[in-house]
Write an enzyme that holds these catalytic residues in place. Structure first.
Site, PDB file in Angstrom:
ATOM      1  NE  ARG A 137       0.054  -1.676   9.340  1.00  0.00           N
ATOM      2  CZ  ARG A 137       0.478  -0.630  10.026  1.00  0.00           C
ATOM      3  NH1 ARG A 137       0.699  -0.738  11.317  1.00  0.00           N
ATOM      4  NH2 ARG A 137       0.675   0.528   9.439  1.00  0.00           N
ATOM      5  CG  HIS A 194      22.029   6.048  -3.334  1.00  0.00           C
ATOM      6  ND1 HIS A 194      21.626   4.749  -3.221  1.00  0.00           N
ATOM      7  CD2 HIS A 194      20.933   6.803  -3.050  1.00  0.00           C
ATOM      8  CE1 HIS A 194      20.341   4.708  -2.872  1.00  0.00           C
ATOM      9  NE2 HIS A 194      19.905   5.950  -2.763  1.00  0.00           N
ATOM     10  CB  SER A 219      -0.886  -0.002   1.255  1.00  0.00           C
ATOM     11  OG  SER A 219      -0.048  -0.146   2.407  1.00  0.00           O
TER      12      SER A 219
HETATM   13  N1  LIG Z   1       9.569   5.895  -1.154  1.00  0.00           N
HETATM   14  C1  LIG Z   1      10.770   5.970  -1.726  1.00  0.00           C
HETATM   15  O1  LIG Z   1      10.996   6.696  -2.699  1.00  0.00           O
HETATM   16  C2  LIG Z   1      11.901   5.148  -1.187  1.00  0.00           C
HETATM   17  C3  LIG Z   1      11.712   4.285  -0.130  1.00  0.00           C
HETATM   18  N2  LIG Z   1      12.746   3.513   0.322  1.00  0.00           N
HETATM   19  C4  LIG Z   1      12.560   2.570   1.413  1.00  0.00           C
HETATM   20  O2  LIG Z   1      11.563   1.627   1.036  1.00  0.00           O
HETATM   21  C5  LIG Z   1      10.759   1.252   2.135  1.00  0.00           C
HETATM   22  C6  LIG Z   1       9.317   1.584   1.828  1.00  0.00           C
HETATM   23  O3  LIG Z   1       9.209   2.957   1.552  1.00  0.00           O
HETATM   24  P1  LIG Z   1       7.796   3.689   1.398  1.00  0.00           P
HETATM   25  O4  LIG Z   1       6.912   2.929   0.486  1.00  0.00           O
HETATM   26  O5  LIG Z   1       8.096   5.091   1.114  1.00  0.00           O
HETATM   27  O6  LIG Z   1       7.244   3.559   2.872  1.00  0.00           O
HETATM   28  P2  LIG Z   1       5.810   3.893   3.428  1.00  0.00           P
HETATM   29  O7  LIG Z   1       5.976   4.794   4.595  1.00  0.00           O
HETATM   30  O8  LIG Z   1       4.875   4.290   2.346  1.00  0.00           O
HETATM   31  O9  LIG Z   1       5.408   2.470   4.042  1.00  0.00           O
HETATM   32  C7  LIG Z   1       5.037   1.330   3.276  1.00  0.00           C
HETATM   33  C8  LIG Z   1       3.892   0.624   3.942  1.00  0.00           C
HETATM   34  O10 LIG Z   1       4.307   0.131   5.203  1.00  0.00           O
HETATM   35  C9  LIG Z   1       3.246   0.239   6.140  1.00  0.00           C
HETATM   36  N3  LIG Z   1       3.718   1.064   7.253  1.00  0.00           N
HETATM   37  C10 LIG Z   1       4.103   2.362   7.235  1.00  0.00           C
HETATM   38  N4  LIG Z   1       4.495   2.771   8.447  1.00  0.00           N
HETATM   39  C11 LIG Z   1       4.362   1.719   9.265  1.00  0.00           C
HETATM   40  C12 LIG Z   1       4.619   1.499  10.638  1.00  0.00           C
HETATM   41  N5  LIG Z   1       5.086   2.460  11.418  1.00  0.00           N
HETATM   42  N6  LIG Z   1       4.355   0.290  11.145  1.00  0.00           N
HETATM   43  C13 LIG Z   1       3.902  -0.705  10.370  1.00  0.00           C
HETATM   44  N7  LIG Z   1       3.639  -0.554   9.046  1.00  0.00           N
HETATM   45  C14 LIG Z   1       3.872   0.623   8.505  1.00  0.00           C
HETATM   46  C15 LIG Z   1       2.093   0.906   5.436  1.00  0.00           C
HETATM   47  O11 LIG Z   1       1.198  -0.107   4.999  1.00  0.00           O
HETATM   48  P3  LIG Z   1      -0.066  -0.569   5.812  1.00  0.00           P
HETATM   49  O12 LIG Z   1      -0.444   0.499   6.771  1.00  0.00           O
HETATM   50  O13 LIG Z   1      -1.103  -0.829   4.780  1.00  0.00           O
HETATM   51  O14 LIG Z   1       0.383  -1.810   6.477  1.00  0.00           O
HETATM   52  C16 LIG Z   1       2.720   1.552   4.237  1.00  0.00           C
HETATM   53  O15 LIG Z   1       1.849   1.626   3.145  1.00  0.00           O
HETATM   54  C17 LIG Z   1      11.324   2.016   3.334  1.00  0.00           C
HETATM   55  O16 LIG Z   1      12.267   1.186   3.965  1.00  0.00           O
HETATM   56  C18 LIG Z   1      12.026   3.209   2.683  1.00  0.00           C
HETATM   57  O17 LIG Z   1      13.052   3.696   3.476  1.00  0.00           O
HETATM   58  C19 LIG Z   1      13.972   3.551  -0.275  1.00  0.00           C
HETATM   59  C20 LIG Z   1      14.224   4.396  -1.330  1.00  0.00           C
HETATM   60  C21 LIG Z   1      13.224   5.279  -1.853  1.00  0.00           C
HETATM   61  O1  LIG Z   2      17.257   6.402  -1.975  1.00  0.00           O
HETATM   62  C1  LIG Z   2      16.845   7.523  -2.237  1.00  0.00           C
HETATM   63  O2  LIG Z   2      16.907   7.938  -3.507  1.00  0.00           O
HETATM   64  C2  LIG Z   2      16.086   9.001  -3.957  1.00  0.00           C
HETATM   65  C3  LIG Z   2      16.666   9.433  -5.289  1.00  0.00           C
HETATM   66  O3  LIG Z   2      16.566   8.384  -6.208  1.00  0.00           O
HETATM   67  P1  LIG Z   2      16.525   8.706  -7.760  1.00  0.00           P
HETATM   68  O4  LIG Z   2      16.615   7.374  -8.386  1.00  0.00           O
HETATM   69  O5  LIG Z   2      15.224   9.398  -8.004  1.00  0.00           O
HETATM   70  O6  LIG Z   2      17.671   9.586  -8.040  1.00  0.00           O
HETATM   71  C4  LIG Z   2      16.053  10.132  -2.972  1.00  0.00           C
HETATM   72  O7  LIG Z   2      15.096  11.089  -3.380  1.00  0.00           O
HETATM   73  C5  LIG Z   2      15.663   9.603  -1.613  1.00  0.00           C
HETATM   74  O8  LIG Z   2      15.742  10.639  -0.649  1.00  0.00           O
HETATM   75  C6  LIG Z   2      16.556   8.482  -1.176  1.00  0.00           C
HETATM   76  O9  LIG Z   2      16.023   7.847  -0.035  1.00  0.00           O
END
Ligand SMILES: NC(=O)C1=CN([C@@H]2O[C@H](COP(=O)(O)OP(=O)(O)OC[C@H]3O[C@@H](n4cnc5c(N)ncnc54)[C@H](OP(=O)(O)O)[C@@H]3O)[C@@H](O)[C@H]2O)C=CC1
Ligand SMILES: O=C1O[C@H](COP(=O)(O)O)[C@@H](O)[C@H](O)[C@H]1O
Length: 582
Positions: A138, A333, A106
């Site tokens: 969830r 990175h 999600s």
């Molecule tokens: N978004 C990005 O561009 C990037 C993200 N990442 C990494 O990827 C992973 C996912 O990122 P992202 O999708 O942005 O994360 P989100 O904050 O969107 O979390 C993903 C899902 O995890 C569940 N969630 C969020 N917070 C909690 C919590 N405190 N406890 C339990 N479940 C939780 C939620 O689903 P639900 O409530 O439905 O269970 C949510 O939809 C992270 O480790 C992030 O650091 C790395 C690089 C880039």
């Molecule tokens: O891992 C991450 O990367 C993005 C940048 O990725 P890009 O592929 O769009 O260059 C950055 O925005 C984010 O803060 C970081 O967690």
């Protein structure tokens, strides 16, 4: 070379997959005579390693092999025939499936990157014939609701529009959803049942993508490994960063993961390693005679690794504030790019050989010193009637936060090749442009005959190799040449490999390459635990010092080129940032 279909381009360098086909990737090919089976008593699967691939089999079918003969958990070798026999895989032997479970389906990353990348692989015929995708989170959602959510982010590349909507529809039919808690073995057990229904008795390979916050990684790995690991195929887990905040928390995470997984089931993703130009770095260097001889302190004056984004934390301030730009970008990175750039020639293109060389570079480096680092944070700025917010105006960020959104650093590699060469890193959010580059500035030409034509500023006349990772991918070399005509005027020109002009194909997203690699079991672009430890050792003392001393970041206006301190740092090592004119 084909993997899953003749249409799917292999992402391997070497002829690893030249004899591969869809089924061969998941079965020991009959032509390979011996495999060794490594038995783990605490886990539910065993890892079978061959020269270039690893698969897993369940503990139970091979229980008859006497353990006392195994020494340190490593069983005597068995032939593929014996293996199939003991593993009882006679029914659908020729067929295998891959189930990909996106945990945290999600969330932002799943929507933005993972599902679109899986669709792109499907479009390219890179997914095996029998595959299923499950979203797990969830949030309550039906399959139809997941499909609706996913469909909003799917796109076809400009050069891939043919049958696009049909392909999307077919892809979405292969996507399902299961709602559950992250720490519930029962809920993962329910997922297991659903996966089995889709797998239909075939050899089942399972990939879990942990697209969730790091504090729940271990819960998920525990529950999934106990209740939803494959009973007869491999089980792999892709782990997203952050891999901890420092050496201690990273080691704790690794220890936690290794309670339930073997190292070669863990795929720690750094999506920068999947970027086309980062992949090309080794090709450029090791397949062109003109570069490798110059690749050392003898000819290179400095190397610059530059990451800039023209937007702030917008929406991700909550996560970002407890990490900051050094952990978010530099420790992973940029450091990974540095290691690839600076490593010695690997023995081969096998994952372990490459990662062995990368880790040597990291272990040859000195931990960062505070005096070699500048930190900054963006402040509000008004331009063209628009006011851009400061970092601390982000609602998810504490008002008094001193988390750096910008950092510049000078790093050194203490080995014979790079002794004394500054590797400068610069990373920032809310800067004037979005760009990632590697800049290599060469030394001045000794006794330059053309001094008179360049004047006193010799830096202007030195060669610079620029690898523009993004956007608008390019590799160009700045050279000096004569302006045509009767006079003797010198000019700077670029020998330019501009990807958009050279290749008509759109460049795949990094996540596509990495997902395909994980499905194929190719580990070259994933971070091994010793690499991770070495990376944290370089940054942990600095991060602790910054936090303990509460070092205030230098403020820079949103949309600017960052703090002036970065120029002083570069000047300390007689370096001028190469992106000044860009
Ligand atoms: N978004 C990005 O561009 C990037 C993200 N990442 C990494 O990827 C992973 C996912 O990122 P992202 O999708 O942005 O994360 P989100 O904050 O969107 O979390 C993903 C899902 O995890 C569940 N969630 C969020 N917070 C909690 C919590 N405190 N406890 C339990 N479940 C939780 C939620 O689903 P639900 O409530 O439905 O269970 C949510 O939809 C992270 O480790 C992030 O650091 C790395 C690089 C880039
Ligand atoms: O891992 C991450 O990367 C993005 C940048 O990725 P890009 O592929 O769009 O260059 C950055 O925005 C984010 O803060 C970081 O967690």
């Amino acid at each position: 070379m084909t993997l899953f279909s003749p249409k799917c381009p292999s992402s391997h360098y070497a002829p690893i997959s030249s004899s591969s086909s869809s089924s061969k990737r998941f079965f020991p090919p009959p032509s390979r005579k011996w495999v060794s089976v490594e038995l783990s008593r605490k886990r539910q699967w065993n890892v079978i390693s061959m020269k270039d691939e690893t698969i897993s089999v369940p503990v139970t079918p091979i229980k008859d092999v006497p353990l006392e003969k195994t020494g340190n958990g490593v069983l005597p070798t068995v032939s593929p025939k014996e293996y199939h026999g003991v593993a009882g895989l006679s029914s659908n032997q020729g067929e295998s499936t891959v189930s990909i479970t996106v945990v945290g389906a999600s969330g932002d990353l799943a929507k933005k990157k993972i599902f679109p990348a899986l669709f792109a692989l499907y479009y390219e015929d890179c997914l095996p014939e029998h595959f299923t995708i499950f979203g797990y989170a969830r949030s309550k959602m039906t399959d139809a609701e997941l499909r609706d959510m996913v469909s909003r982010t799917l796109t076809c590349r400009i050069d891939k529009r043919e049958n696009c909507s049909d392909k999307m529809e077919q892809f979405l039919k292969r996507c399902f959803y299961h709602s559950g808690q992250y720490d519930s073995e029962d809920h993962f057990g329910e997922l297991d049942k659903k996966l089995k229904e889709h797998e239909g008795g075939r050899l089942a390979n399972r990939l879990f993508y942990l697209s969730i916050p790091p504090n729940i990684f271990i819960n998920v790995v525990k529950s999934a490994s106990k209740s939803a690991s494959s009973a007869n195929g491999w089980t792999r887990v892709i782990v997203e960063k952050p891999f901890g905040r420092d050496s201690e928390s990273s080691s704790a995470l690794t220890r936690g993961l290794k309670q339930y997984l073997m190292e070669d089931q863990i795929f720690r993703i750094d999506h920068y390693l999947g970027k086309e130009l980062v992949e090309n770095l080794s090709v450029l260097r090791f397949s062109n005679l003109v570069f490798e001889p110059l690749w050392s302190r003898q000819y290179i004056r400095n190397v610059q690794l530059i990451f800039s984004e023209d937007f702030g934390t917008e929406g991700r301030g909550g996560y970002f504030d407890s990490y900051g730009i050094i952990r978010d970008i530099m420790q992973n990175h940029l450091l990974q790019i540095l290691a690839l750039f600076a490593m010695e020639t690997p023995v081969s293109l096998d994952a372990e050989d490459i990662r062995n060389e990368k880790v040597k570079v990291l272990r040859s480096m000195k931990p960062l010193q505070l005096e070699n680092v500048v930190v900054g944070q963006y402040k509000s700025h008004t331009k063209g009637g628009i006011t851009y917010p400061s970092y601390t105006e982000d609602k998810t960020v504490p008002k008094d936060s001193i988390t750096p959104t910008f950092a510049a650093a000078a790093l050194f590699i203490d080995n014979a090749r790079w002794d004394g060469v500054p590797f400068l890193m610069k990373a920032g959010k809310a800067l004037h442009t979005r760009r990632t580059e590697i800049r290599v500035q060469f030394r001045h030409v000794p006794g330059n005959l053309y001094k008179r034509n360049f004047g006193t500023d010799l830096d202007r006349a030195t060669n610079e190799l620029v690898i523009r990772v993004q956007p608008d991918e390019a590799i160009y070399l700045k050279i000096n040449n004569k302006v045509p005509g009767l006079g003797m005027r010198l000019d700077r020109s670029n020998l330019n490999l501009h990807y958009a002009a050279r290749y008509s194909k759109e460049i795949p997203d990094a996540y596509e390459r990495l997902l395909l690699d994980a499905i194929e079991g190719e580990r070259r672009l994933f971070i091994r635990s010793d690499e991770l430890d070495a990376a944290w050792e370089l940054f942990t003392p600095l991060l602790k010092e910054l936090e303990e001393k509460k070092i205030a970041p230098e403020l820079y206006p949103y949309g600017s080129r960052g703090p002036v301190g970065a120029h002083y740092l570069a000047a300390k090592y007689k370096v001028r940032w190469g992106d000044l004119s860009a």
